[in-house]
Write a protein that holds these residues in place. Structure first.
Motif, mmCIF file in Angstrom:
data_model
loop_
_atom_site.group_PDB
_atom_site.id
_atom_site.type_symbol
_atom_site.label_atom_id
_atom_site.label_comp_id
_atom_site.label_asym_id
_atom_site.label_seq_id
_atom_site.Cartn_x
_atom_site.Cartn_y
_atom_site.Cartn_z
ATOM 1 N N TYR A 5 0.811 -1.210 0.000
ATOM 2 C CA TYR A 5 0.000 0.000 0.000
ATOM 3 C C TYR A 5 0.848 1.265 0.000
ATOM 4 N N ASP A 6 2.051 1.193 0.528
ATOM 5 C CA ASP A 6 2.929 2.363 0.514
ATOM 6 C C ASP A 6 3.323 2.777 -0.897
ATOM 7 N N THR A 7 3.295 1.843 -1.836
ATOM 8 C CA THR A 7 3.663 2.206 -3.202
ATOM 9 C C THR A 7 2.697 3.227 -3.792
ATOM 10 N N VAL A 8 1.488 3.292 -3.262
ATOM 11 C CA VAL A 8 0.522 4.300 -3.713
ATOM 12 C C VAL A 8 1.089 5.701 -3.463
ATOM 13 N N TYR A 9 1.792 5.848 -2.342
ATOM 14 C CA TYR A 9 2.351 7.153 -1.989
ATOM 15 C C TYR A 9 3.588 7.505 -2.817
ATOM 16 N N GLU A 10 4.154 6.547 -3.502
ATOM 17 C CA GLU A 10 5.353 6.789 -4.297
ATOM 18 C C GLU A 10 5.044 7.176 -5.738
ATOM 19 N N GLN A 11 3.796 7.198 -6.126
ATOM 20 C CA GLN A 11 3.436 7.524 -7.500
ATOM 21 C C GLN A 11 3.721 8.998 -7.776
ATOM 22 N N PRO A 12 4.433 9.288 -8.864
ATOM 23 C CA PRO A 12 4.855 10.659 -9.154
ATOM 24 C C PRO A 12 3.719 11.671 -9.218
ATOM 25 N N GLU A 13 2.569 11.277 -9.688
ATOM 26 C CA GLU A 13 1.459 12.216 -9.810
ATOM 27 C C GLU A 13 0.906 12.645 -8.444
ATOM 28 N N ALA A 72 3.067 13.247 -5.778
ATOM 29 C CA ALA A 72 4.207 13.784 -5.025
ATOM 30 C C ALA A 72 3.944 15.163 -4.419
ATOM 31 N N LEU A 73 3.424 16.094 -5.178
ATOM 32 C CA LEU A 73 3.210 17.453 -4.660
ATOM 33 C C LEU A 73 2.138 17.486 -3.572
ATOM 34 N N ASP A 74 1.041 16.796 -3.809
ATOM 35 C CA ASP A 74 -0.026 16.759 -2.808
ATOM 36 C C ASP A 74 0.455 16.117 -1.513
ATOM 37 N N LEU A 75 1.183 15.032 -1.634
ATOM 38 C CA LEU A 75 1.657 14.334 -0.439
ATOM 39 C C LEU A 75 2.705 15.146 0.312
ATOM 40 N N ALA A 76 3.556 15.841 -0.397
ATOM 41 C CA ALA A 76 4.546 16.707 0.270
ATOM 42 C C ALA A 76 3.829 17.772 1.094
ATOM 43 N N TRP A 77 2.785 18.342 0.524
ATOM 44 C CA TRP A 77 2.010 19.348 1.251
ATOM 45 C C TRP A 77 1.327 18.728 2.477
ATOM 46 N N LEU A 78 0.703 17.558 2.304
ATOM 47 C CA LEU A 78 0.031 16.891 3.417
ATOM 48 C C LEU A 78 1.000 16.511 4.540
ATOM 49 N N VAL A 135 -4.233 11.734 20.012
ATOM 50 C CA VAL A 135 -4.760 11.275 18.730
ATOM 51 C C VAL A 135 -5.031 9.769 18.745
ATOM 52 N N LEU A 136 -6.169 9.401 18.230
ATOM 53 C CA LEU A 136 -6.530 8.006 18.004
ATOM 54 C C LEU A 136 -6.546 7.799 16.495
ATOM 55 N N GLU A 137 -5.679 6.922 15.991
ATOM 56 C CA GLU A 137 -5.653 6.617 14.555
ATOM 57 C C GLU A 137 -6.321 5.277 14.326
ATOM 58 N N LEU A 138 -7.339 5.266 13.495
ATOM 59 C CA LEU A 138 -8.074 4.057 13.168
ATOM 60 C C LEU A 138 -7.541 3.461 11.872
ATOM 61 N N ALA A 139 -7.312 2.161 11.861
ATOM 62 C CA ALA A 139 -6.833 1.443 10.674
ATOM 63 C C ALA A 139 -5.510 2.022 10.173
ATOM 64 N N CYS A 140 -4.499 1.979 11.021
ATOM 65 C CA CYS A 140 -3.213 2.601 10.683
ATOM 66 C C CYS A 140 -2.469 1.880 9.567
ATOM 67 N N GLY A 141 -2.807 0.638 9.290
ATOM 68 C CA GLY A 141 -2.142 -0.086 8.213
ATOM 69 C C GLY A 141 -0.634 -0.128 8.419
ATOM 70 N N SER A 142 0.116 0.219 7.407
ATOM 71 C CA SER A 142 1.581 0.155 7.474
ATOM 72 C C SER A 142 2.191 1.288 8.287
ATOM 73 N N GLY A 143 1.376 2.243 8.704
ATOM 74 C CA GLY A 143 1.881 3.351 9.514
ATOM 75 C C GLY A 143 2.456 4.501 8.707
ATOM 76 N N TYR A 144 2.133 4.559 7.430
ATOM 77 C CA TYR A 144 2.681 5.635 6.595
ATOM 78 C C TYR A 144 2.397 7.002 7.198
ATOM 79 N N TRP A 145 1.139 7.262 7.558
ATOM 80 C CA TRP A 145 0.792 8.570 8.126
ATOM 81 C C TRP A 145 1.151 8.651 9.604
ATOM 82 N N THR A 146 1.200 7.527 10.277
ATOM 83 C CA THR A 146 1.560 7.506 11.694
ATOM 84 C C THR A 146 2.930 8.135 11.913
#
Length: 115
Positions: A15-23, A25-31, A44-55
């Motif tokens: 699922y982390d590969t979704v964040y590596e897609q070039p299109e 990149a700009l939105d994710l850098a801002w986020l 903070v309570l994080e629900l469904a953290c998955g791989s922890g990308y945002w964590t």
């Protein structure tokens, strides 16, 4: 159903590969800059953290952070992320009763979108 039984733990890293897609990149850098500011100093309570990308971006900014997921494999990956090793960050397996213990006073909830 235990999600690890169907290979979920092995797929979670994909699922982390979704964040590596070039299109994206700009939105994710801002986020990655904006989101931690929204959770600074909060419980903070994080629900469904998955791989922890945002964590890894939110937990260091929070006063306390609890990341939940039904998959022990996903939680293991999330726990290895940079910035999540502080005592303020917890990674219990998601159980209805376990999530209530001391997080009744959480001041923010984060649920990453899944697509």
């Amino acid at each position: 159903m235990n999600r690890d039984d169907d290979g979920y733990a092995e797929r979670v890293a994909f699922y982390d590969t979704v964040y590596e897609q070039p299109e994206r990149a700009l939105d994710l850098a801002w986020l990655r800059r904006w989101l931690p500011q929204q959770y600074f100093g909060r419980r903070v309570l994080e629900l469904a953290c998955g791989s922890g990308y945002w964590t890894q971006y939110l937990a260091p900014a929070a006063r306390a952070y609890l990341a939940l997921d039904v998959s022990p494999g996903a939680l293991a990956l999330a726990g290895q992320r940079p910035g999540v090793g502080s005592p303020a960050c917890g990674f219990p397996i998601c159980r209805a009763s376990g999530a209530r213990w001391r997080w009744r006073r959480c001041t923010a909830v984060w649920r990453p979108a899944r697509r």
